[in-house]
Design a protein around this motif. Structure first.
Motif, PDB file in Angstrom:
ATOM      1  N   SER A 278      86.313  -9.598  78.338  1.00 58.06           N
ATOM      2  CA  SER A 278      86.395  -8.090  78.036  1.00 58.06           C
ATOM      3  C   SER A 278      86.605  -7.267  79.275  1.00 58.06           C
ATOM      4  CB  SER A 278      84.863  -7.525  77.633  1.00 58.06           C
ATOM      5  OG  SER A 278      84.323  -8.358  76.579  1.00 58.06           O
TER       6      SER A 278
ATOM      7  N   ALA B 289      91.641  -6.376  72.916  1.00 56.09           N
ATOM      8  CA  ALA B 289      90.664  -5.236  72.752  1.00 56.09           C
ATOM      9  C   ALA B 289      89.808  -5.393  71.983  1.00 56.09           C
ATOM     10  CB  ALA B 289      91.712  -4.074  72.237  1.00 56.09           C
TER      11      ALA B 289
ATOM     12  N   GLU C  59      86.736  -1.267  91.643  1.00 55.29           N
ATOM     13  CA  GLU C  59      86.906  -2.248  90.801  1.00 55.29           C
ATOM     14  C   GLU C  59      86.289  -3.535  91.071  1.00 55.29           C
ATOM     15  OE1 GLU C  59      90.486  -3.369  88.981  1.00 55.29           O
ATOM     16  OE2 GLU C  59      91.248  -1.460  88.326  1.00 55.29           O
TER      17      GLU C  59
ATOM     18  N   PRO D  77      91.236   4.394  73.110  1.00 49.13           N
ATOM     19  CA  PRO D  77      91.967   4.165  74.253  1.00 49.13           C
ATOM     20  C   PRO D  77      92.432   5.691  74.818  1.00 49.13           C
ATOM     21  CG  PRO D  77      93.308   2.860  72.737  1.00 49.13           C
ATOM     22  CD  PRO D  77      91.644   3.412  72.275  1.00 49.13           C
ATOM     23  N   ALA D  78      92.555   5.813  76.117  1.00 49.12           N
ATOM     24  CA  ALA D  78      93.237   7.276  76.481  1.00 49.12           C
ATOM     25  C   ALA D  78      94.721   7.390  76.237  1.00 49.12           C
ATOM     26  CB  ALA D  78      92.777   7.468  77.846  1.00 49.12           C
TER      27      ALA D  78
ATOM     28  N   VAL E 217      90.184  -4.210  81.132  1.00 52.91           N
ATOM     29  CA  VAL E 217      89.887  -2.911  81.717  1.00 52.91           C
ATOM     30  C   VAL E 217      90.411  -3.098  83.229  1.00 52.91           C
ATOM     31  CG1 VAL E 217      88.143  -1.398  82.529  1.00 52.91           C
ATOM     32  CG2 VAL E 217      87.955  -2.517  79.968  1.00 52.91           C
ATOM     33  N   TYR E 218      90.070  -4.241  83.893  1.00 48.98           N
ATOM     34  CA  TYR E 218      90.288  -4.420  85.117  1.00 48.98           C
ATOM     35  C   TYR E 218      91.207  -5.325  85.775  1.00 48.98           C
ATOM     36  CZ  TYR E 218      85.727  -2.246  85.458  1.00 48.98           C
ATOM     37  OH  TYR E 218      84.744  -1.265  85.215  1.00 48.98           O
TER      38      TYR E 218
ATOM     39  N   LYS F 144      80.828   1.794  77.854  1.00 49.12           N
ATOM     40  CA  LYS F 144      82.063   2.113  78.393  1.00 49.12           C
ATOM     41  C   LYS F 144      83.240   1.126  78.066  1.00 49.12           C
ATOM     42  CE  LYS F 144      84.569   2.305  82.739  1.00 49.12           C
ATOM     43  NZ  LYS F 144      84.719   1.764  84.054  1.00 49.12           N
ATOM     44  N   ILE F 145      82.900  -0.130  77.903  1.00 49.41           N
ATOM     45  CA  ILE F 145      83.796  -1.042  77.454  1.00 49.41           C
ATOM     46  C   ILE F 145      84.410  -0.863  76.064  1.00 49.41           C
ATOM     47  CG2 ILE F 145      84.177  -3.555  77.011  1.00 49.41           C
ATOM     48  CD1 ILE F 145      82.544  -4.410  79.271  1.00 49.41           C
TER      49      ILE F 145
ATOM     50  N   LYS G 298      83.899   2.077  74.387  1.00 44.64           N
ATOM     51  CA  LYS G 298      84.614   3.427  74.462  1.00 44.64           C
ATOM     52  C   LYS G 298      86.030   3.422  74.813  1.00 44.64           C
ATOM     53  CE  LYS G 298      84.210   6.866  77.118  1.00 44.64           C
ATOM     54  NZ  LYS G 298      83.511   8.084  78.194  1.00 44.64           N
ATOM     55  N   THR G 299      86.372   2.303  75.832  1.00 41.64           N
ATOM     56  CA  THR G 299      87.670   2.190  76.493  1.00 41.64           C
ATOM     57  C   THR G 299      88.659   1.534  75.371  1.00 41.64           C
ATOM     58  OG1 THR G 299      86.823   1.907  78.741  1.00 41.64           O
ATOM     59  CG2 THR G 299      89.001   1.179  78.382  1.00 41.64           C
ATOM     60  N   ASN G 300      88.097   0.491  74.777  1.00 39.65           N
ATOM     61  CA  ASN G 300      88.787  -0.315  73.576  1.00 39.65           C
ATOM     62  C   ASN G 300      88.717   0.195  72.289  1.00 39.65           C
ATOM     63  OD1 ASN G 300      89.461  -2.746  75.320  1.00 39.65           O
ATOM     64  ND2 ASN G 300      87.868  -2.290  75.937  1.00 39.65           N
TER      65      ASN G 300
END
Length: 190
Positions: free
Chosen positions: A124, A69, A6, A189-190, A128-129, A181-182, A184-186
């Motif tokens: 942002s 988000a 990370e 979300p998985a 994620v981190y 990536k940021i 897609k992640t927000n």
């Protein structure tokens, strides 16, 4: 909890957004105009702005009724635009010509190092981190920024204009992938 993966990711993301190597021509112009670069002050002011925004940025968002988000998605769009600028060698986001300072600290610390793109990215990254990994990533970048500011004349001679152009485009592609990536992640979300 500190995580090397990370920390490396955060460090590379901030390195790409801050783009201190791509800013060497601006740093050199400031040094010529002002007579010297105040590397210590510029680095400390940048650190203050980044850390304050890391901790208070979310409170500011809540004041406006926004969530992290949503801000992360907006930040991903800004990062995407910055990446396009780096890759294509164009300027889409223009600086305000009336906002120039009389000291090398003002244009260096803000907006060059800790500008809107950097602050948006820091907020942002919180989505994620882990916070400690972001702080270490900020510190890693500040050390590198300080070294670059202190050795800007040497770097100008060694790398040359074409070397900086290549570095700028390589980091632009990396930054573009990070923006995706940021986003897609927000958004998903998985």
């Amino acid at each position: 909890m500190l995580d090397v993966k990370e920390i490396l990711s955060v460090s590379l993301i901030l390195f790409s957004v801050i783009d201190i190597l791509g800013s060497i021509p601006i740093i050199i112009a400031i040094r010529r105009r002002e007579g010297r670069i105040y590397a210590e002050r510029a680095t400390l002011i940048s650190a203050f702005l980044m850390v304050i925004f890391l901790y208070l940025g979310q409170s500011i968002l809540h004041l406006f009724g926004l969530d992290v988000a949503s801000f992360a998605v907006a930040g991903a769009i800004v990062i995407f635009i910055v990446a396009l600028e780096m890759i294509l060698g164009i300027t889409l986001i223009k600086d305000d010509p009336d906002a120039k300072g009389s000291s090398s600290v003002v244009p260096l610390a803000f907006p060059l190092i800790a500008g809107a793109g950097t602050l948006t990215t820091i907020l942002s990254l919180r989505a994620v981190y882990h916070e400690w990994n972001i702080l270490v990533g900020i510190l890693v970048n500040l050390v590198f920024i300080y070294i670059v500011l202190r050795s800007s004349s040497w770097l100008e001679r060694v790398i040359g204009k074409s070397g900086f152009a290549v570095l700028r485009r390589v980091f632009g592609v990396i930054l573009l992938a990070i923006a995706v990536k940021i986003f897609k992640t927000n958004v998903f979300p998985a």
